[in-house]
Design a protein around this motif. Structure first.
Motif, PDB file in Angstrom:
ATOM      1  N   SER A 249      10.148   3.206   6.041  1.00 33.36           N
ATOM      2  CA  SER A 249      11.224   2.230   6.134  1.00 33.36           C
ATOM      3  C   SER A 249      10.638   0.840   5.901  1.00 33.36           C
ATOM      4  O   SER A 249       9.754   0.392   6.639  1.00 33.36           O
ATOM      5  N   ILE A 250      11.127   0.174   4.874  1.00 34.57           N
ATOM      6  CA  ILE A 250      10.625  -1.151   4.503  1.00 34.57           C
ATOM      7  C   ILE A 250      11.769  -2.155   4.645  1.00 34.57           C
ATOM      8  O   ILE A 250      12.828  -1.974   4.044  1.00 34.57           O
ATOM      9  N   PRO A 251      11.618  -3.213   5.460  1.00 33.46           N
ATOM     10  CA  PRO A 251      12.666  -4.245   5.551  1.00 33.46           C
ATOM     11  C   PRO A 251      12.945  -4.845   4.183  1.00 33.46           C
ATOM     12  O   PRO A 251      12.030  -5.071   3.376  1.00 33.46           O
ATOM     13  N   ASN A 252      14.210  -5.103   3.911  1.00 29.18           N
ATOM     14  CA  ASN A 252      14.588  -5.607   2.594  1.00 29.18           C
ATOM     15  C   ASN A 252      14.005  -6.987   2.315  1.00 29.18           C
ATOM     16  O   ASN A 252      13.753  -7.326   1.156  1.00 29.18           O
ATOM     17  N   ALA A 253      13.803  -7.787   3.369  1.00 31.02           N
ATOM     18  CA  ALA A 253      13.182  -9.096   3.154  1.00 31.02           C
ATOM     19  C   ALA A 253      11.760  -8.931   2.626  1.00 31.02           C
ATOM     20  O   ALA A 253      11.322  -9.667   1.733  1.00 31.02           O
TER      21      ALA A 253
ATOM     22  N   VAL B 216       6.645  -5.436  -6.539  1.00 31.60           N
ATOM     23  CA  VAL B 216       7.084  -4.039  -6.586  1.00 31.60           C
ATOM     24  C   VAL B 216       6.714  -3.470  -7.947  1.00 31.60           C
ATOM     25  O   VAL B 216       7.103  -4.005  -8.992  1.00 31.60           O
ATOM     26  N   THR B 217       5.949  -2.384  -7.930  1.00 24.44           N
ATOM     27  CA  THR B 217       5.598  -1.658  -9.153  1.00 24.44           C
ATOM     28  C   THR B 217       6.513  -0.450  -9.272  1.00 24.44           C
ATOM     29  O   THR B 217       6.541   0.394  -8.384  1.00 24.44           O
ATOM     30  N   ASN B 218       7.258  -0.393 -10.391  1.00 27.12           N
ATOM     31  CA  ASN B 218       8.193   0.705 -10.614  1.00 27.12           C
ATOM     32  C   ASN B 218       7.606   1.635 -11.663  1.00 27.12           C
ATOM     33  O   ASN B 218       7.392   1.248 -12.807  1.00 27.12           O
ATOM     34  N   TYR B 219       7.356   2.883 -11.243  1.00 25.27           N
ATOM     35  CA  TYR B 219       6.760   3.861 -12.153  1.00 25.27           C
ATOM     36  C   TYR B 219       7.808   4.663 -12.921  1.00 25.27           C
ATOM     37  O   TYR B 219       7.442   5.503 -13.743  1.00 25.27           O
ATOM     38  N   THR B 220       9.092   4.407 -12.649  1.00 27.15           N
ATOM     39  CA  THR B 220      10.149   5.213 -13.254  1.00 27.15           C
ATOM     40  C   THR B 220      10.873   4.471 -14.364  1.00 27.15           C
ATOM     41  O   THR B 220      11.248   5.082 -15.367  1.00 27.15           O
ATOM     42  N   LYS B 221      11.074   3.180 -14.203  1.00 24.07           N
ATOM     43  CA  LYS B 221      11.780   2.409 -15.214  1.00 24.07           C
ATOM     44  C   LYS B 221      11.000   2.416 -16.539  1.00 24.07           C
ATOM     45  O   LYS B 221       9.774   2.268 -16.555  1.00 24.07           O
ATOM     46  N   LYS B 222      11.726   2.575 -17.628  1.00 26.67           N
ATOM     47  CA  LYS B 222      11.106   2.618 -18.951  1.00 26.67           C
ATOM     48  C   LYS B 222      11.245   1.258 -19.621  1.00 26.67           C
ATOM     49  O   LYS B 222      12.343   0.738 -19.773  1.00 26.67           O
ATOM     50  N   ILE B 223      10.088   0.702 -20.030  1.00 31.72           N
ATOM     51  CA  ILE B 223      10.099  -0.573 -20.746  1.00 31.72           C
ATOM     52  C   ILE B 223      10.346  -0.326 -22.227  1.00 31.72           C
ATOM     53  O   ILE B 223      11.114  -1.021 -22.871  1.00 31.72           O
TER      54      ILE B 223
ATOM     55  N   ASP C 294       0.808  -1.220   0.000  1.00 31.38           N
ATOM     56  CA  ASP C 294       0.000   0.000   0.000  1.00 31.38           C
ATOM     57  C   ASP C 294       0.840   1.269   0.000  1.00 31.38           C
ATOM     58  O   ASP C 294       0.295   2.376   0.073  1.00 31.38           O
ATOM     59  N   HIS C 295       2.164   1.133  -0.049  1.00 34.07           N
ATOM     60  CA  HIS C 295       3.057   2.285   0.050  1.00 34.07           C
ATOM     61  C   HIS C 295       3.569   2.672  -1.328  1.00 34.07           C
ATOM     62  O   HIS C 295       4.029   1.823  -2.102  1.00 34.07           O
ATOM     63  N   ILE C 296       3.498   3.956  -1.627  1.00 31.68           N
ATOM     64  CA  ILE C 296       4.032   4.523  -2.860  1.00 31.68           C
ATOM     65  C   ILE C 296       5.003   5.625  -2.470  1.00 31.68           C
ATOM     66  O   ILE C 296       4.680   6.486  -1.636  1.00 31.68           O
TER      67      ILE C 296
END
Length: 553
Positions: A409-413, A420-427, A385-387
């Motif tokens: 702060s999100i634990p790496n595990a 994970v939805t990435n809004y920055t990476k370009k496909i 739920d975090h963006i």
């Protein structure tokens, strides 16, 4: 004032000792507790004969007469023979005895040298008897010599000299203490004056000075009490009656100190080895830092090596170098071969292995998060739920700055095991496909609805006109058709604002054309349509060229 009271007390103890000596008090043999015995001597039934703190020889005991009791008898006889006369000579004679050779001093029986004593010393009885007789003679003469009036005056003068020396030592310690107190306060205030001004007095010079003074006072007080301990030992050493106690006091402190000093000296080769390992490790780490700084500056091109990998890779390489240095240093660490040290390391390892599963899991997950290319610093991502924007990736956790400027702060595990939805990476070059859905009644013209949704997309800044926005029918619901407007954008970090503008423009276009939005639910037709009073003119502003041009077009 405290020094004067201390000196007065010292002179009182000195006078009391002299008074006791002049009264001709008889020396009492040391109690059994003072007889030097250890586990081996108890097993072999022998103990040393000690007079005025000096060990003369050892005697063998038996079950009928333990060595400790036999030693006390001999010690008492030696002291009686010494106090029986003040002559400067002692007549030592030998007589045959049923048990061995009897030694007499001034016709007084001292001890019998037995075959068991010869076996203990591994020599013949006559030879051992002469050696013990010499030790007894020397002990009696020394005992008498150290209890003469001349010896007592000499002891008193020595004690006075030690007292004066200790008084000067105490004065010097307290003078240095007061001088350093003022000097430290002055230096710290002058050094931290600018710091206090720059930080609005967050750094308190007085507190720092107090901390430094505490360390200096601790060192000076340690020296003072160490000096007092040796002063008291030397005072007791000046008189024969208290010399044995002084020797015990000196032994309790001097032997451990000498043991530490000698141990340190013998450890110097290992210490030099550790210093060499430490220097090599330091320069290797400096070399790694220079290399990775060059990579960051672009001097070295490592291909697909991303910039945000530089610091984590350097930290990992530094940790590996330090671990290797510890492995090489381990044999040279003091006590590393002892069972206690090895047991401690096993205990620490067990504690870490049992209590740090989640920590190790997060660290390993952090490595995967850092080196996988799906998430980088600066990307806007959605985890659960975090963006938010990725601001820092650590070994244990990842920090996001939310669109509300919150630090998450999100634990790496969790990051590794979540979608994970990435809004920055370009496909590809088209960008992200932003979409939203509205429900419109079946009575409305679908072509009209699609045209209004596309018009709303064209009015929204941040949405591209090429490729063209398009509409999908996502459902034929019970009371409405669900239309989904889709439009491309390259501004992934601005999706919340673009979505909000798109919703606002959809509402504006539908209001202008008297179309009622049926979502989120529909129960019955209202008596009057829930739309503003503006009327539909049969054409769209975009069709007539009146729409505002988007910056992305």
């Amino acid at each position: 004032m405290r020094l004067l009271w201390f000196l007065a007390g010292t002179f009182f103890l000195l006078a009391l000792g002299l008074l006791t000596s002049s009264a001709g008090a008889q020396e009492v043999a040391p109690p059994p507790e003072t007889v030097a015995e250890d586990a081996d001597t108890q097993d072999q039934f022998f103990a040393p004969v000690i007079v005025d703190g000096e060990e003369l020889f050892r005697l063998r005991g038996s079950s009928a007469l333990p060595a400790s009791e036999r030693v006390l008898i001999v010690q008492a006889r030696v002291i009686e023979a010494a106090e029986a006369s003040d002559q400067s000579t002692v007549e030592i004679t030998f007589e045959d005895h049923d048990l061995g050779t009897l030694i007499l001093a001034d016709s007084r029986e001292i001890t019998v040298v037995t075959e068991a004593d010869g076996e203990l010393e591994q020599m013949d009885v006559p030879v051992l008897a002469h050696l013990q007789a010499e030790a007894i003679e020397q002990a009696i003469l020394t005992y008498r010599r150290e209890r003469t009036d001349e010896a007592r005056v000499t002891g008193a003068l020595e004690a006075l000299g030690w007292t004066l020396g200790f008084g000067l030592f105490s004065y010097a310690v307290f003078w240095i203490k007061n001088r350093l107190k003022r000097k430290i306060t002055s230096l710290v205030r002058r050094h931290f004056a600018n710091v206090e001004t720059a930080t609005n007095e967050q750094v308190q010079a007085d507190a720092i000075a107090a901390l430094i003074r505490f360390g200096v006072n601790f060192v000076l007080l340690t020296l003072f009490f160490l000096g007092f301990y040796y002063y008291l030992s030397f005072i007791l050493l000046s008189f024969a009656e208290t010399r044995y106690i002084a020797q015990l006091l000196l032994t309790y402190v001097t032997e451990p100190v000498l043991h530490i000093v000698l141990g340190f000296i013998s450890y110097l080769p290992n210490l030099i080895t550790l210093a060499i390992i430490a220097l090599l490790t330091r320069y290797v780490i400096k070399g790694l830092r220079v290399f990775f700084d060059a990579v960051a500056a672009g001097t070295f091109d490592l291909g697909d090596f991303e910039s945000h990998w530089i610091n984590p890779t350097f930290n990992i390489a530094r940790a590996v170098v330090i671990l290797l240095a510890l492995v090489f240093s381990f044999p040279y660490i003091p006590g590393s071969d002892s069972a206690a040290f090895q047991g401690l390391t096993i205990l620490i390892g067990a504690m870490l292995s049992l209590g740090s599963n989640s920590v190790v899991g997060n660290i390993l997950a952090g490595l995967f998060v850092i080196y996988r290319r799906s998430t980088s610093i600066g990307d806007r991502i959605k985890v659960g739920d975090h963006i938010g924007d990725v601001v820092q990736i650590k070994l244990m956790e990842t920090h996001l700055k939310s669109i509300k400027n919150e630090l998450i702060s999100i634990p790496n595990a969790q990051l590794l095991n979540s979608e994970v939805t990435n809004y920055t990476k370009k496909i590809d070059g088209s960008g992200l496909l932003l979409h939203t859905t509205v429900g419109i009644g079946y009575e409305e013209n679908p072509e009209k609805i699609e045209a209004m949704l596309i018009e709303a997309a064209h009015r929204t800044k941040g949405l591209k006109s090429r490729p063209e926005p398009f509409v999908l029918w996502t459902a034929l619901a019970d009371f409405a058709i669900n239309y989904q407007i889709n439009a491309y954008t390259t501004r992934g970090a601005s999706i919340p604002r673009i979505t909000s503008d798109l919703h606002r423009n959809i509402m504006a276009v539908f209001t202008e054309n008297d179309v009622q939005i049926m979502t989120p639910s529909y129960i019955a037709d209202p008596e009057e349509p829930k739309i503003p009073s503006q009327r539909w003119e049969g054409k769209l502003a975009h069709d007539s060229g009146e729409a505002n041009a988007s910056p992305d077009r």
